[in-house]
Design a protein around this motif. Structure first.
Motif, mmCIF file in Angstrom:
data_model
loop_
_atom_site.group_PDB
_atom_site.id
_atom_site.type_symbol
_atom_site.label_atom_id
_atom_site.label_comp_id
_atom_site.label_asym_id
_atom_site.label_seq_id
_atom_site.Cartn_x
_atom_site.Cartn_y
_atom_site.Cartn_z
ATOM 1 N N THR A 71 0.834 -1.200 0.000
ATOM 2 C CA THR A 71 0.000 0.000 0.000
ATOM 3 C C THR A 71 0.873 1.255 0.000
ATOM 4 O OG1 THR A 71 -1.795 -1.120 1.164
ATOM 5 C CG2 THR A 71 -1.794 1.273 1.220
ATOM 6 N N TYR A 72 0.506 2.204 -0.885
ATOM 7 C CA TYR A 72 1.272 3.431 -1.040
ATOM 8 C C TYR A 72 0.318 4.629 -1.056
ATOM 9 C CZ TYR A 72 4.941 0.176 -2.413
ATOM 10 O OH TYR A 72 5.840 -0.855 -2.420
ATOM 11 N N SER A 73 0.746 5.711 -0.410
ATOM 12 C CA SER A 73 -0.037 6.940 -0.408
ATOM 13 C C SER A 73 0.147 7.676 -1.721
ATOM 14 C CB SER A 73 0.389 7.852 0.750
ATOM 15 O OG SER A 73 0.128 7.245 1.998
ATOM 16 N N THR A 74 -0.873 8.390 -2.137
ATOM 17 C CA THR A 74 -0.801 9.205 -3.346
ATOM 18 C C THR A 74 -0.469 10.648 -2.965
ATOM 19 O OG1 THR A 74 -3.173 9.658 -3.236
ATOM 20 C CG2 THR A 74 -2.481 7.749 -4.539
ATOM 21 N N PRO A 75 -0.125 11.502 -3.933
ATOM 22 C CA PRO A 75 0.147 12.913 -3.628
ATOM 23 C C PRO A 75 -1.055 13.590 -2.985
ATOM 24 C CG PRO A 75 0.977 12.353 -5.803
ATOM 25 C CD PRO A 75 0.180 11.171 -5.336
ATOM 26 N N SER A 76 -0.815 14.656 -2.251
ATOM 27 C CA SER A 76 -1.868 15.330 -1.481
ATOM 28 C C SER A 76 -2.946 15.938 -2.372
ATOM 29 C CB SER A 76 -1.261 16.418 -0.597
ATOM 30 O OG SER A 76 -0.579 17.381 -1.388
ATOM 31 N N TYR A 124 -4.399 -3.629 -8.914
ATOM 32 C CA TYR A 124 -4.310 -2.588 -7.890
ATOM 33 C C TYR A 124 -5.710 -2.141 -7.494
ATOM 34 C CZ TYR A 124 -5.272 1.112 -11.370
ATOM 35 O OH TYR A 124 -5.844 1.916 -12.331
ATOM 36 N N PHE A 125 -5.810 -1.745 -6.224
ATOM 37 C CA PHE A 125 -7.068 -1.282 -5.645
ATOM 38 C C PHE A 125 -6.846 0.121 -5.086
ATOM 39 C CE2 PHE A 125 -9.103 -1.116 -1.285
ATOM 40 C CZ PHE A 125 -10.317 -0.601 -1.726
ATOM 41 N N VAL A 126 -7.735 1.050 -5.430
ATOM 42 C CA VAL A 126 -7.636 2.427 -4.960
ATOM 43 C C VAL A 126 -8.674 2.648 -3.866
ATOM 44 C CG1 VAL A 126 -7.783 4.873 -5.575
ATOM 45 C CG2 VAL A 126 -6.841 3.231 -7.209
ATOM 46 N N ARG A 127 -8.198 3.009 -2.694
ATOM 47 C CA ARG A 127 -9.106 3.362 -1.607
ATOM 48 C C ARG A 127 -9.251 4.876 -1.610
ATOM 49 N NH1 ARG A 127 -8.491 2.293 4.924
ATOM 50 N NH2 ARG A 127 -10.689 2.621 5.436
ATOM 51 N N ARG A 128 -10.447 5.352 -1.938
ATOM 52 C CA ARG A 128 -10.664 6.772 -2.151
ATOM 53 C C ARG A 128 -10.968 7.494 -0.839
ATOM 54 N NH1 ARG A 128 -13.951 8.512 -7.353
ATOM 55 N NH2 ARG A 128 -12.918 10.436 -6.726
ATOM 56 N N LEU A 129 -9.914 7.753 -0.107
ATOM 57 C CA LEU A 129 -9.992 8.552 1.100
ATOM 58 C C LEU A 129 -9.787 10.022 0.725
ATOM 59 C CD1 LEU A 129 -7.599 6.267 3.168
ATOM 60 C CD2 LEU A 129 -10.103 6.222 3.213
ATOM 61 N N THR A 130 -9.704 10.910 1.724
ATOM 62 C CA THR A 130 -9.350 12.298 1.438
ATOM 63 C C THR A 130 -8.043 12.347 0.676
ATOM 64 O OG1 THR A 130 -10.480 13.040 3.443
ATOM 65 C CG2 THR A 130 -8.882 14.552 2.464
ATOM 66 N N ASN A 131 -7.113 11.505 1.074
ATOM 67 C CA ASN A 131 -5.879 11.281 0.313
ATOM 68 C C ASN A 131 -5.845 9.804 -0.079
ATOM 69 O OD1 ASN A 131 -2.308 11.447 1.037
ATOM 70 N ND2 ASN A 131 -3.379 11.608 -0.889
ATOM 71 N N PRO A 132 -6.222 9.456 -1.317
ATOM 72 C CA PRO A 132 -6.355 8.054 -1.716
ATOM 73 C C PRO A 132 -5.055 7.268 -1.552
ATOM 74 C CG PRO A 132 -7.368 9.492 -3.346
ATOM 75 C CD PRO A 132 -6.611 10.371 -2.402
ATOM 76 N N THR A 133 -5.205 5.955 -1.411
ATOM 77 C CA THR A 133 -4.063 5.049 -1.374
ATOM 78 C C THR A 133 -4.186 4.037 -2.509
ATOM 79 O OG1 THR A 133 -5.186 3.523 0.156
ATOM 80 C CG2 THR A 133 -3.808 5.261 1.124
ATOM 81 N N VAL A 134 -3.046 3.516 -2.934
ATOM 82 C CA VAL A 134 -2.989 2.484 -3.969
ATOM 83 C C VAL A 134 -2.432 1.219 -3.339
ATOM 84 C CG1 VAL A 134 -2.043 1.802 -6.200
ATOM 85 C CG2 VAL A 134 -2.605 4.191 -5.778
ATOM 86 N N THR A 135 -3.181 0.119 -3.441
ATOM 87 C CA THR A 135 -2.744 -1.165 -2.886
ATOM 88 C C THR A 135 -2.528 -2.147 -4.023
ATOM 89 O OG1 THR A 135 -3.947 -0.792 -0.825
ATOM 90 C CG2 THR A 135 -3.317 -3.058 -1.327
ATOM 91 N N LEU A 136 -1.345 -2.750 -4.061
ATOM 92 C CA LEU A 136 -0.983 -3.673 -5.134
ATOM 93 C C LEU A 136 -1.232 -5.122 -4.717
ATOM 94 C CD1 LEU A 136 2.478 -2.147 -6.159
ATOM 95 C CD2 LEU A 136 0.228 -1.680 -7.167
ATOM 96 N N TYR A 137 -1.544 -5.927 -5.707
ATOM 97 C CA TYR A 137 -1.594 -7.372 -5.505
ATOM 98 C C TYR A 137 -0.900 -8.012 -6.711
ATOM 99 C CZ TYR A 137 -3.075 -12.138 -4.779
ATOM 100 O OH TYR A 137 -3.070 -13.500 -4.567
ATOM 101 N N GLN A 138 0.111 -8.742 -6.511
ATOM 102 C CA GLN A 138 0.744 -9.112 -5.256
ATOM 103 C C GLN A 138 1.623 -7.964 -4.752
ATOM 104 O OE1 GLN A 138 2.720 -12.561 -6.960
ATOM 105 N NE2 GLN A 138 1.417 -13.941 -5.717
ATOM 106 N N ALA A 139 2.039 -8.084 -3.476
ATOM 107 C CA ALA A 139 3.016 -7.124 -2.972
ATOM 108 C C ALA A 139 4.307 -7.293 -3.752
ATOM 109 C CB ALA A 139 3.258 -7.360 -1.485
#
Length: 229
Positions: A71-76, A124-139
């Motif tokens: 899981t990685y954070s995206t730019p602000s 990859y799965f994008v969790r759309r938070l105030t600052n979205p994150t990108v989660t890869l499968y597989q790690a």
């Protein structure tokens, strides 16, 4: 007759506000008039986030992968991630290999059995938070593919100081002014709200339709073979 020879027309935040007030048949008389108009302009920019993808705000991000980290954070300023791929290096060139990733939704990601397994990422799965994150499968195991690259839609910048120009391309100037006039009319002259809303919707319809990529689309029929019965 001579033309100007320039294409640099732009509007300051103060001029945008003045134009919107004039469309309402008003003039800004106080500092609060400017303040409330700037607030409405920022709300208008937020509303545009629900109008689709604005090409001038699409950016490329290159993220160094860490072995075992999925899981990685995206730019602000990221609103959403459009497409992603993993790469053997940064930039472009004959020594760089890119492999596209498939975007999956939350349910598909939740159904994956071993989310911490390592290997070559394929989804990859994008969790759309105030600052979205990108989660890869597989790690990523980070032995071959060392970079995650993705295109994301950036948020439109706030109006800020009245002397600023807007973070908007020239194609959207008309709907920016008509949209702010519509927003202001709800607070200042409700009798004009419906009329100004129609003008705004017409302006933004044309702008959004123009803000696209001119490429060809090809549709091929699927061929099925029966069992001969």
């Amino acid at each position: 007759m001579a033309t100007s020879g320039t294409t640099s027309f732009d509007l300051s935040i103060e001029e945008i506000i003045q134009e919107a007030y004039e469309r309402c048949g008003l003039t800004s008389q106080s500092g609060y008039d400017l303040k409330t108009a700037r607030r409405s302009l920022n709300l208008l920019f937020s509303e545009w986030g629900n109008r689709g993808i604005h090409l001038w705000k699409v950016k490329l991000k290159e993220q160094l992968l860490v072995a075992g980290t999925e899981t990685y954070s995206t730019p602000s300023d990221c609103a959403d991630v459009l497409e992603a791929y993993v790469s053997t290096g940064t930039g472009t060139g004959t020594d760089v290999t890119d492999v596209s990733l498939t975007k999956i939704d939350r349910s598909a990601y939740a159904a994956l059995p071993n989310k911490g397994s390592q290997g070559q990422p394929s989804q990859y799965f994008v969790r759309r938070l105030t600052n979205p994150t990108v989660t890869l499968y597989q790690a990523p195991d980070a032995t071959t593919y060392t970079y995650l690259k993705y295109y994301y839609v950036g948020k439109i910048e706030d109006a800020g100081a009245y002397t600023n120009t807007s973070d908007v391309v020239y194609r959207f100037f008309p709907c920016m002014c008509s949209g702010l006039a519509y927003f202001l009319s709800m607070k200042k002259v409700p009798s004009l709200t419906q009329q100004l809303k129609l003008i705004y919707e017409d302006d933004i319809f044309r702008a959004v339709n123009e803000d696209g990529q001119r490429t060809s689309s090809y549709i091929a029929p699927q061929t099925y073979f029966g069992d001969g019965v």
